[in-house]
Design a protein around this motif. Structure first.
Motif, PDB file in Angstrom:
ATOM      1  N   PHE A   1      44.476  24.748  31.262  1.00 37.60           N
ATOM      2  CA  PHE A   1      45.406  24.726  32.382  1.00 37.60           C
ATOM      3  C   PHE A   1      46.149  23.407  32.517  1.00 37.60           C
ATOM      4  CE2 PHE A   1      46.126  23.845  36.944  1.00 37.60           C
ATOM      5  CZ  PHE A   1      47.153  24.753  37.153  1.00 37.60           C
TER       6      PHE A   1
ATOM      7  N   GLU B   1      49.285  30.621  31.271  1.00 38.36           N
ATOM      8  CA  GLU B   1      48.865  31.344  30.069  1.00 38.36           C
ATOM      9  C   GLU B   1      49.931  32.340  29.626  1.00 38.36           C
ATOM     10  OE1 GLU B   1      45.123  33.116  30.970  1.00 38.36           O
ATOM     11  OE2 GLU B   1      43.982  31.270  30.648  1.00 38.36           O
TER      12      GLU B   1
ATOM     13  N   THR C   1      46.710  29.500  36.659  1.00 42.10           N
ATOM     14  CA  THR C   1      46.197  29.690  35.306  1.00 42.10           C
ATOM     15  C   THR C   1      46.867  30.869  34.628  1.00 42.10           C
ATOM     16  OG1 THR C   1      44.055  28.747  35.924  1.00 42.10           O
ATOM     17  CG2 THR C   1      44.117  30.108  33.935  1.00 42.10           C
TER      18      THR C   1
END
Length: 466
Positions: A355, A342, A338
């Motif tokens: 995700f 990001e 994740t």
């Protein structure tokens, strides 16, 4: 949740707050700063000195504090060489600690965070063993370049606060000697390491372990929120280390020495030695010439950090149950995935969409980058300039899937900064690092370093604000 870069420096008053002494005498040992023959100010961080209320110091006062290490008002006197153990390339070493540095001061920043001023190259300490406690000037210059570049690329990193040339000639086996000496001061959100906990576990000091867990929760994570502070701290550190791993990969950065004594409990990257940025998406790219098995190569950094967290969990078992520690440890791969996606979206300047969708986009980009037809920095720069990810006379079909996916994404950042008008990205590859150092070593010419810092900060501004 979209990635948010670290806070920007602001202005505040000087607010000393020596919290480390609450941990007692076993956390560190009194150190005596070296008496250097010269004190020449080479770098003063004019962005971050104001964040801890030291912007009003004259250069003379600066050298008194960060060259001679006269104590700051109401602060540590004497400074402390912190105690810790650590796995070094996965071999446990109980004979280490701050061998060429010490904790010089603690103070609050504009966000009321407890900040440490720690040194590198300030002389021998009780933990120096056979070392001379010194830092080469080249090592200090390299740390400036690493911290400035990583900060610009959104990595949670310590800040090089000061670099003072000290007039000694040092003998080193891995660079032409004798070479010039320096002392460096870094600003960071704490110097407590995984290795600090390992030492306490080794000594089976349950009382100090409870005390240190409470200290870390209070100073770095806003205080304990549960009845199980050790497992709570481990969960918080795991999340921060996962974010660090993700940002390393997006930046194309290879730390080189991810030993447990180099992993900060705040999740902040620090202590830069043989670091490099890989030009291409090359999994086996290794920074340290002495990393013969490529243990800490580019692609293995998330694994290395996960392994280090396992050692942290093992130390915490002195006062905590195993099951919740293991459960948190098993959550690391997802947390890393994740964080990586990001941060990748942030550097691209597109909105994170969760995700699953982010992963598809990032995997497509990785496939293209793995072909090594375009450098990592060029890839992100071209996209930031709103250019097609392609070269003349080459349609770069390896990016076809990425183009299709990214075309549907909403931009978070538009290329309004002058940085995006430049044809070439701001990179930090080894040839340029050596060129910057050569100008200093051969001609005492600091202009290339100053110019590079300015370019890096321009990039950082563009990545944050467009």
């Amino acid at each position: 949740m979209p990635y948010k870069p670290q806070i920007e420096p602001g202005k505040t008053d000087y607010k000393p707050d020596v919290q480390i002494t609450s941990l007692g005498e076993k956390i560190g040992d009194a150190a005596v700063p070296a008496d250097f023959p010269a004190h020449i100010l080479r770098f003063r961080n004019g962005r971050w000195d104001q964040s801890v209320g030291l912007q009003r110091l004259s250069d003379e006062q600066w050298l008194a504090h960060f060259g001679k290490f006269d104590p700051l008002p109401d602060n540590l006197a004497p400074p402390l060489a912190l105690r810790y153990h650590g796995h070094q390339f996965r071999t446990y070493n109980p004979e280490i600690g701050d061998g060429r540095g010490f904790l010089f001061a603690q103070l609050r920043d504009q966000e009321d965070r407890l900040m440490d001023l720690g040194t590198k190259g300030s002389g021998t300490t009780p933990w120096s063993r056979a070392g001379d406690g010194r830092l080469t000037l080249k090592g200090g210059v390299r740390e400036i370049l690493a911290t400035e570049m990583l900060e610009a690329l959104g990595v949670n990193t310590s800040k090089t606060f000061s670099l003072v040339e000290t007039g000694e000639k040092l003998m080193r086996g891995d660079e032409p000697s004798p070479t010039r000496s320096a002392v460096m001061t870094r600003l960071s959100h704490g110097h407590i390491r995984i290795g600090t906990f390992q030492r306490i576990a080794y000594e089976k000091n349950e009382a100090l372990m409870h005390q240190l867990v409470g200290y870390c929760l209070e100073q770095y994570y806003g205080g304990a929120q549960t009845e199980h502070p050790a497992t709570e701290l481990f969960a918080k550190v795991t999340q921060q280390v996962a974010r660090l791993a993700g940002s390393y990969m997006t930046a194309g950065f290879v730390h080189g020495v991810l030993n447990t004594d180099n992993i900060n409990i705040s999740g902040e990257s620090f202590d830069y030695g043989p670091w490099r940025f890989t030009p291409y998406w090359e999994p086996g790219f290794t920074a340290a010439y002495f990393d013969h098995e490529s243990l800490y190569c580019f692609a293995r950094q998330p694994e290395a950090l996960h392994w280090n967290l396992a050692q942290f969990a093992s130390a915490l078992r002195l006062i905590a149950d195993s099951n919740p520690l293991v459960a948190t440890l098993e959550s690391f791969p997802k947390a890393y995935g994740t964080a990586f996606t990001e941060h990748f979206c942030w550097r691209l300047g597109v909105r994170s969409e969760g995700f699953e969708r982010d992963r598809d986009l990032v995997v497509a980009a990785e496939k293209g980058l793995a072909a090594k037809t375009i450098e990592i920095d060029r890839f992100f720069h071209n996209w930031g300039r709103m250019e097609d990810i392609a070269k003349p006379d080459d349609d770069m079909s390896e990016f076809a899937e990425f183009r299709a996916l990214v075309a549907c994404r909403q931009r978070e950042r538009m290329p309004v900064s002058d940085y995006w008008q430049r044809p070439d990205p701001c990179s930090m590859h080894i040839d340029e690092v050596e060129s910057i150092w050569s100008a200093i070593a051969d001609d005492d010419n600091w202009r290339p370093l100053d110019d590079k810092i300015s370019q890096i900060r321009d990039m950082g501004h563009a990545l944050r604000n467009g």
